[in-house]
Scaffold this active site. Structure first.
Site, PDB file in Angstrom:
ATOM      1  N   ASP A  11       0.847  -1.204   0.000  1.00 26.04           N
ATOM      2  CA  ASP A  11       0.000   0.000   0.000  1.00 26.04           C
ATOM      3  C   ASP A  11       0.884   1.257   0.000  1.00 26.04           C
ATOM      4  OD1 ASP A  11      -0.837   0.536   3.539  1.00 26.04           O
ATOM      5  OD2 ASP A  11       0.933  -0.404   2.633  1.00 26.04           O
ATOM      6  N   ASP A  15       7.243   3.705   3.243  1.00 25.45           N
ATOM      7  CA  ASP A  15       8.144   2.571   3.454  1.00 25.45           C
ATOM      8  C   ASP A  15       7.880   1.439   2.467  1.00 25.45           C
ATOM      9  OD1 ASP A  15       5.754   2.411   4.924  1.00 25.45           O
ATOM     10  OD2 ASP A  15       6.569   0.984   6.345  1.00 25.45           O
ATOM     11  N   ASP A  16       6.633   1.343   1.982  1.00 25.47           N
ATOM     12  CA  ASP A  16       6.355   0.386   0.902  1.00 25.47           C
ATOM     13  C   ASP A  16       7.195   0.741  -0.326  1.00 25.47           C
ATOM     14  OD1 ASP A  16       3.735   1.058   2.474  1.00 25.47           O
ATOM     15  OD2 ASP A  16       3.408  -0.970   1.719  1.00 25.47           O
ATOM     16  N   ASN A  40      -2.463   2.841   3.481  1.00 28.09           N
ATOM     17  CA  ASN A  40      -1.909   4.146   3.891  1.00 28.09           C
ATOM     18  C   ASN A  40      -2.728   5.300   3.313  1.00 28.09           C
ATOM     19  OD1 ASN A  40       0.275   3.280   5.473  1.00 28.09           O
ATOM     20  ND2 ASN A  40       1.404   2.737   3.606  1.00 28.09           N
ATOM     21  N   THR A 125       2.874  -6.027   2.726  1.00 28.47           N
ATOM     22  CA  THR A 125       3.305  -4.904   3.573  1.00 28.47           C
ATOM     23  C   THR A 125       2.198  -3.886   3.786  1.00 28.47           C
ATOM     24  OG1 THR A 125       4.168  -3.670   1.668  1.00 28.47           O
ATOM     25  CG2 THR A 125       5.721  -5.130   2.829  1.00 28.47           C
ATOM     26  N   GLU A 165      -1.190  -2.634  15.610  1.00 24.64           N
ATOM     27  CA  GLU A 165      -0.353  -2.073  14.526  1.00 24.64           C
ATOM     28  C   GLU A 165      -1.253  -1.792  13.324  1.00 24.64           C
ATOM     29  OE1 GLU A 165       0.354  -3.979  11.596  1.00 24.64           O
ATOM     30  OE2 GLU A 165       1.275  -2.178  10.797  1.00 24.64           O
ATOM     31  N   PHE A 166      -0.933  -0.804  12.506  1.00 27.95           N
ATOM     32  CA  PHE A 166      -1.843  -0.303  11.486  1.00 27.95           C
ATOM     33  C   PHE A 166      -2.309  -1.381  10.502  1.00 27.95           C
ATOM     34  CE2 PHE A 166      -3.974   2.537   8.740  1.00 27.95           C
ATOM     35  CZ  PHE A 166      -3.705   2.111   7.441  1.00 27.95           C
ATOM     36  N   ASN A 167      -1.411  -2.184   9.942  1.00 27.95           N
ATOM     37  CA  ASN A 167      -1.811  -3.139   8.892  1.00 27.95           C
ATOM     38  C   ASN A 167      -2.830  -4.148   9.398  1.00 27.95           C
ATOM     39  OD1 ASN A 167      -0.225  -1.987   6.890  1.00 27.95           O
ATOM     40  ND2 ASN A 167       1.547  -3.292   7.352  1.00 27.95           N
ATOM     41  N   HIS A 238       9.683   0.304   8.138  1.00 26.36           N
ATOM     42  CA  HIS A 238       8.999  -0.951   8.493  1.00 26.36           C
ATOM     43  C   HIS A 238       9.000  -2.001   7.364  1.00 26.36           C
ATOM     44  CE1 HIS A 238       7.282   1.137  12.004  1.00 26.36           C
ATOM     45  NE2 HIS A 238       6.935   2.104  11.188  1.00 26.36           N
ATOM     46  N   ASP A 239       8.451  -1.630   6.213  1.00 28.90           N
ATOM     47  CA  ASP A 239       8.191  -2.608   5.146  1.00 28.90           C
ATOM     48  C   ASP A 239       9.467  -3.138   4.511  1.00 28.90           C
ATOM     49  OD1 ASP A 239       5.268  -0.749   4.021  1.00 28.90           O
ATOM     50  OD2 ASP A 239       5.520  -2.209   5.629  1.00 28.90           O
TER      51      ASP A 239
HETATM   52  O1  RIB Z   1       2.596   0.003  10.929  1.00 26.72           O
HETATM   53  C1  RIB Z   1       3.443   0.190   9.824  1.00 26.72           C
HETATM   54  C2  RIB Z   1       2.782  -0.289   8.583  1.00 26.72           C
HETATM   55  O2  RIB Z   1       1.631   0.496   8.330  1.00 26.72           O
HETATM   56  C3  RIB Z   1       3.662  -0.121   7.325  1.00 26.72           C
HETATM   57  O3  RIB Z   1       3.327  -1.120   6.404  1.00 26.72           O
HETATM   58  C4  RIB Z   1       3.270   1.222   6.796  1.00 26.72           C
HETATM   59  O4  RIB Z   1       3.441   1.315   5.368  1.00 26.72           O
HETATM   60  C5  RIB Z   1       1.796   1.236   7.129  1.00 26.72           C
HETATM   61  O5  RIB Z   1       1.111   0.568   6.085  1.00 26.72           O
HETATM   62 CA    CA Z   2       2.737  -0.546   4.101  1.00 28.18          CA
END
Ligand code: RIB
Ligand code: CA
Length: 317
Positions: A11, A15-16, A40, A125, A165-167, A238-239
């Site tokens: 997404d 960081d992706d 995101n 990711t 965590e967001f994902n 992160h990714d």
């Molecule tokens: O929590 C970090 C994740 O959430 C990463 O994949 C960042 O791109 C967001 O999608």
């Molecule tokens: Ca991501």
């Protein structure tokens, strides 16, 4: 060792985008396909960004297919406050010329793995909606993947909420399906990725990437700052950790665990409950990173792309 074939569901996302850069630059990776999911920013934005990155970085032969705009059951969440309204911070790449594949991401994931059972390393990711939909449509997917690695979850605290965590938070029902599919999930969570910080020293090193560093890597890696954190050290990539794991698991110290996803909690929805003492593990959870080795690996791969771009565009390195 022959390059590892990777399908990256993502997404983009700051960081992706850096993870795509690693997948493209690492000689140990053959990037087979990219699929996009709402996360995101909305699906239109993540897909637009993936297409633009494909042409800017030079992997036009790799198909990009768009997937789910919304989570399985919940309203879409986004992280535009972190990634910027367009999803790549203040990086504005030329609009892509080449379109997405006509096939839906879910079908591209299924057909790519069906046609090469045991060969494709699946990496996700973003929110796990596409992966869950693919498993629902074709449960054998879990037996076809050579490996399955996600950036997501945490065995301590979250970032979208204190618990999640967001994902995972963005689509907990999808994550629950993914962890229950019978395959081994490599869960690269916040506990690991917060060790992969683009510190000022790392940013200084990235200046060696020339135009690629100035135009893309450094702006992506420095867009998000945490004004509430007075000892802010920099942004976590992160990714990038999830893609790095596929060819360099030796950079990670990992433990088996049973991971369950909270889908009903009033305050804990999206939490990954990680049991390292389980006798029925469904995941491998990296807990420590060889930080210097990680950045050496990532820089070397990004430098390959920097040189490719310099040759293609005539820009200085
Ligand atoms: O929590 C970090 C994740 O959430 C990463 O994949 C960042 O791109 C967001 O999608
Ligand atoms: Ca991501």
């Amino acid at each position: 060792m022959a390059p590892r074939k990777i399908l990256l569901d993502c997404d983009p996302g700051l960081d992706d985008a850096l993870a795509l850069l690693l997948a493209h630059g690492d000689a140990g990776i053959d990037l087979i396909a990219v699929t996009t999911v709402g996360g995101n920013v909305g699906l239109a934005g993540t897909t637009r960004n993936a297409l633009a990155l494909r042409e800017y970085l030079g992997f036009e032969a790799v198909p990009v297919a768009a997937g789910a705009a919304d989570p399985l059951e919940r309203a879409a969440e986004n992280a535009a406050h972190v990634h910027g309204e367009a999803g790549l911070g203040d990086v504005h790449l030329p609009v892509a010329v080449l379109p997405t594949s006509a096939v839906h991401a879910v079908d591209l994931i299924i057909e790519t793995l069906r046609n090469a059972p045991g060969e494709i390393h699946l990496v996700a990711t973003g929110p796990l909606t596409n992966i869950a939909l693919a498993l629902r449509k074709e449960p054998r997917l879990a037996t076809w993947a050579a490996s399955f690695t996600i950036m997501g979850g945490s065995f301590t605290r979250g970032n979208a909420t204190p618990a999640a965590e967001f994902n995972i938070y963005a689509d907990p029902e999808a994550a629950a399906i993914v962890f229950a599919a019978g395959w081994e999930v490599v869960m690269i969570g916040l506990d690991l990725t917060l060790q992969a910080i683009a510190t000022p020293a790392i940013i200084e090193r990235m200046r060696g990437l020339g135009a690629l560093g100035e135009e893309l890597v450094i702006p992506l890696a420095t867009f998000w700052t945490n004004p509430h954190d007075d000892d802010w050290q920099g942004q976590a990539v992160h990714d990038v950790c999830a893609v790095a794991y596929v060819t360099r698991p030796d950079l990670f110290t990992s433990r088996p665990a049973r991971v369950e996803v909270e889908t009903r909690g009033q305050f804990t929805s999206g939490a990954t409950v990680v049991d390292f003492s389980s006798t029925a593990p469904n995941a491998v959870v990296p807990v420590a990173l060889d930080v210097d080795g990680f950045w050496d690996h990532v820089y070397a791969a990004w430098e390959v792309v920097a040189l490719q771009r310099a040759l293609r565009t005539g820009d200085r390195g």
